[in-house]
Write an enzyme that holds these catalytic residues in place. Structure first.
Site, PDB file in Angstrom:
ATOM      1  N   ASP A 104      52.433  38.099  43.113  1.00 39.66           N
ATOM      2  CA  ASP A 104      53.391  38.919  42.897  1.00 39.66           C
ATOM      3  C   ASP A 104      53.337  40.250  42.966  1.00 39.66           C
ATOM      4  OD1 ASP A 104      51.110  39.329  41.332  1.00 39.66           O
ATOM      5  OD2 ASP A 104      51.955  38.830  39.162  1.00 39.66           O
ATOM      6  N   ARG A 105      52.200  40.714  43.712  1.00 38.69           N
ATOM      7  CA  ARG A 105      52.228  41.876  44.281  1.00 38.69           C
ATOM      8  C   ARG A 105      52.623  42.139  45.591  1.00 38.69           C
ATOM      9  NH1 ARG A 105      47.611  45.374  41.267  1.00 38.69           N
ATOM     10  NH2 ARG A 105      47.634  44.410  39.139  1.00 38.69           N
ATOM     11  N   ASP A 127      47.822  36.081  43.569  1.00 36.66           N
ATOM     12  CA  ASP A 127      48.911  35.162  43.015  1.00 36.66           C
ATOM     13  C   ASP A 127      50.184  35.223  43.444  1.00 36.66           C
ATOM     14  OD1 ASP A 127      48.935  37.476  41.422  1.00 36.66           O
ATOM     15  OD2 ASP A 127      49.597  36.360  39.704  1.00 36.66           O
ATOM     16  N   ASP A 164      49.039  39.768  46.790  1.00 34.80           N
ATOM     17  CA  ASP A 164      47.727  39.619  46.146  1.00 34.80           C
ATOM     18  C   ASP A 164      47.284  38.184  45.905  1.00 34.80           C
ATOM     19  OD1 ASP A 164      49.680  39.155  44.363  1.00 34.80           O
ATOM     20  OD2 ASP A 164      48.602  39.911  42.624  1.00 34.80           O
ATOM     21  N   SER A 192      45.067  36.864  39.392  1.00 30.25           N
ATOM     22  CA  SER A 192      45.708  37.741  40.217  1.00 30.25           C
ATOM     23  C   SER A 192      44.951  38.648  41.328  1.00 30.25           C
ATOM     24  CB  SER A 192      46.324  38.772  39.536  1.00 30.25           C
ATOM     25  OG  SER A 192      47.218  39.624  40.151  1.00 30.25           O
ATOM     26  N   LYS A 222      56.870  39.655  38.647  1.00 32.77           N
ATOM     27  CA  LYS A 222      57.286  40.194  40.019  1.00 32.77           C
ATOM     28  C   LYS A 222      56.955  39.400  41.054  1.00 32.77           C
ATOM     29  CE  LYS A 222      52.445  42.328  39.542  1.00 32.77           C
ATOM     30  NZ  LYS A 222      52.069  42.197  38.218  1.00 32.77           N
TER      31      LYS A 222
END
Ligand code: VG1
Ligand code: CO
Length: 544
Positions: free
Chosen positions: A282-283, A280, A278, A113, A377
């Site tokens: 998801d953020r 990967d 981010d 991540s 997310k």
């Protein structure tokens, strides 16, 4: 297909954290280390023979080698089909979507991540179940037990697979499909949002956007969707080529790490909308011209305005936030008469609530938000949500945020991280906090009187599983709160996170500087936990 069984001995450090197993690349490169963990995943599963496994990662250093190993192990263990993102790439939300869409048995997602990548940096691996979400604690606990007793693993003796060509390959009973990493995800987004409206707003100049992909996985997704489909100017998406070491950066979308975007968004004549994602994908970080939206506020604003988005136009069933996330979304839920759940940190705790349709939207203070469209997310989803909202409301980011504060009050918020703290010192801090809990209620510092002090324990309302020791909470009678917990994603020593929030409902005070507004609470936090005193440090490593 010939398979070979290799004898092995357990490693004692393969306990999955908040989101899978994260270690330095060098740790993963030890003989049998990755193999032990992957075999332990398979040993924890039942009835997967002949079924489908999704495989992809964020493209960081060691991604390709790990995928080749996992392909051979999945083949030897009897999976019937592997669906792999082209180049071994799948963002975390895209992987979740692929598992759901193709009704796979599960998926292995390779990512650390927001942690840096490269030969001397971090790698990670996690298992997602058939709903597309991270495996629940019950599974990761069983997996950990298996890593402690493993004695052999299986590898199929097949050639490396060409990951770069989209297509299909059959090796005896095993089908391997290399798929376009972006197509299915882009199709899903087009179903959720009003792409025509966003496109018009971009064409009309109402939205002028910049997206910092931080040399990570969302580059290709954002290029295709924001520039390709929605018509943002070429170059609006920058740092768009995923690199194995993220260009030497720290792919964490916050103002501390996304410097380039922050500079652009706080300049004169800044674009109207800025965002970052981010490692990967998801953020998300959401910004407007000269304004940063805290993730906790972003979640609350999404919940309050969900009906503006086609997929949520009929209303949402409920909301959830992780415990340290500010209480801003609770206020929206109360006003809209919606159920609101408080879960431990980590997306795996939202899965049951989403599956049972108890919630539609959920989020975390750590720059994560998502909905029932997948079970992770989703960074780009949040960006598209905001773009759709701006296009519908025809308002600036700053106006949307201020209007929200006027109505609900403002939860002023910040998080202080002390990274790579010596493990004994960190555990000493937590013990010290624990010992004070029973004595804190009633204690006062200035305007702050402790109302409750406890250690958060969560009982899942769907399966009644209990997760204890999920962080220490100190709540004050004026609604302010300080939370302390140790990170479960770091790879060096311990990271102490201190979450601080204060509720301001006086509409003449909404614009105060958060640093000043929270200064007194920051001092109280130090009195309680003594992190500076015990580590000799003078300030946190990161403030978000
Ligand atoms: C952090 C965040 C948490 C998030 C997790 C995984 O965990 O605080 O909210 O779910 O990272 O996100 P921790 O245990 O270090 O606080 V990601 O984008 O790293 O998959
Ligand atoms: Co992430």
């Amino acid at each position: 297909m010939q398979t070979k069984t290799y004898n092995t001995t357990p490693y004692d450090d393969q306990k999955p954290g908040t989101s899978g197993l994260r270690k330095k690349v060098k740790v993963f490169q030890q003989p049998g280390y990755l193999e032990n963990f992957v075999q332990s995943i398979f040993n924890s599963l039942e009835d997967f023979q002949g079924k489908t496994l999704v495989l992809g990662g964020d493209g960081r250093y060691f991604n390709r080698q790990a995928i080749q190993i996992i392909i051979k192990m999945a083949a030897a263990n009897g999976f019937g089909e592997l669906i792999i993102g082209q180049g071994g790439l799948l963002s975390t939300p895209a992987a979740s979507n692929i598992i759901r869409k193709y009704q796979a048995f599960g998926g292995i997602v390779l990512s650390a991540s927001h942690n840096p990548g490269g030969p001397d940096e971090d790698f990670g691996i996690k298992y997602n179940v058939s709903n597309g979400g991270p495996a629940p604690e019950k599974f990761t606990d069983a997996l950990y037990l298996n890593t402690k007793t493993i004695s052999s693993y299986q590898i199929a003796e097949i050639d490396d697979v060409d990951l770069d060509c989209v297509g299909e390959l059959n090796i005896n009973h095993l089908k391997i499909r290399i798929i376009d990493s972006v197509a299915d995800y882009a199709e899903l987004m087009a179903k959720i949002f009003d792409f025509d409206l966003i496109k018009q707003s971009i064409a009309a100049g109402l939205i002028n956007l910049r997206f910092d992909a931080m040399h990570a996985i969302t580059g290709p997704y954002a290029k295709q969707i924001l520039e390709g489909v929605l018509g943002a100017e070429t170059g609006s998406v920058f740092n768009a080529v995923p690199l194995e070491d993220f260009g030497g950066g720290h792919p964490d979308p916050n103002m501390a790490h996304a410097h380039e975007l922050t500079k652009i968004m706080f300049a004169d004549n800044a674009p109207t909308f800025g965002a970052a994602s981010d490692g990967d994908g998801d953020r998300n970080m959401i910004m407007g011209a000269n304004i940063f939206v805290t993730p906790s506020d972003s979640l609350a604003i999404m919940a309050a305005n969900a009906r503006s988005i086609p997929a949520y136009a009929k209303g949402i069933s409920g909301v959830a936030r992780s415990m340290p996330t500010s209480q801003a979304v609770d206020r929206v839920a109360a006003a809209l008469n919606l159920p609101c759940y408080e879960t431990p940190t980590g997306w795996k705790f939202f899965g049951n609530l989403l599956d049972a349709n108890k919630i539609t939207l959920c989020g975390e203070e750590s720059f994560g938000s998502g909905s029932n469209h997948v079970r992770e997310k989703d960074g780009l989803w949040a960006v598209l949500f905001w773009l759709n909202l701006i296009a519908r409301k025809r308002q600036s980011v700053a106006d949307i945020v201020h209007e929200h504060w006027q109505k609900y009050g403002r939860d002023i918020y910040c998080r202080h991280d002390y990274e790579a703290v010596d493990l004994d010192i960190a555990n000493g801090i937590v013990d010290h906090l624990r010992r004070q809990l029973s004595r804190l209620p009633g204690k006062s510092w200035g305007d702050y009187t402790v109302k409750y002090a406890d250690e958060f324990s969560y009982t899942d309302p769907v399966d009644n599983s209990v997760s204890a020791n999920q962080g220490i909470r100190v709540g004050f009678s004026n609604g302010s709160r300080i939370v302390f917990r140790l990170s479960g994603t770091g790879t060096v020593g311990a990271t102490l996170r201190i979450y601080i929030e204060k509720y301001e409902k006086d509409i003449t005070q909404l614009d105060q500087d958060s640093g000043q507004a929270l200064a007194e609470l920051v001092e109280i936090a130090e009195l309680l936990c003594e992190v500076k005193k015990r580590t000799g440090r003078t300030e946190p490593d990161v403030v978000t």
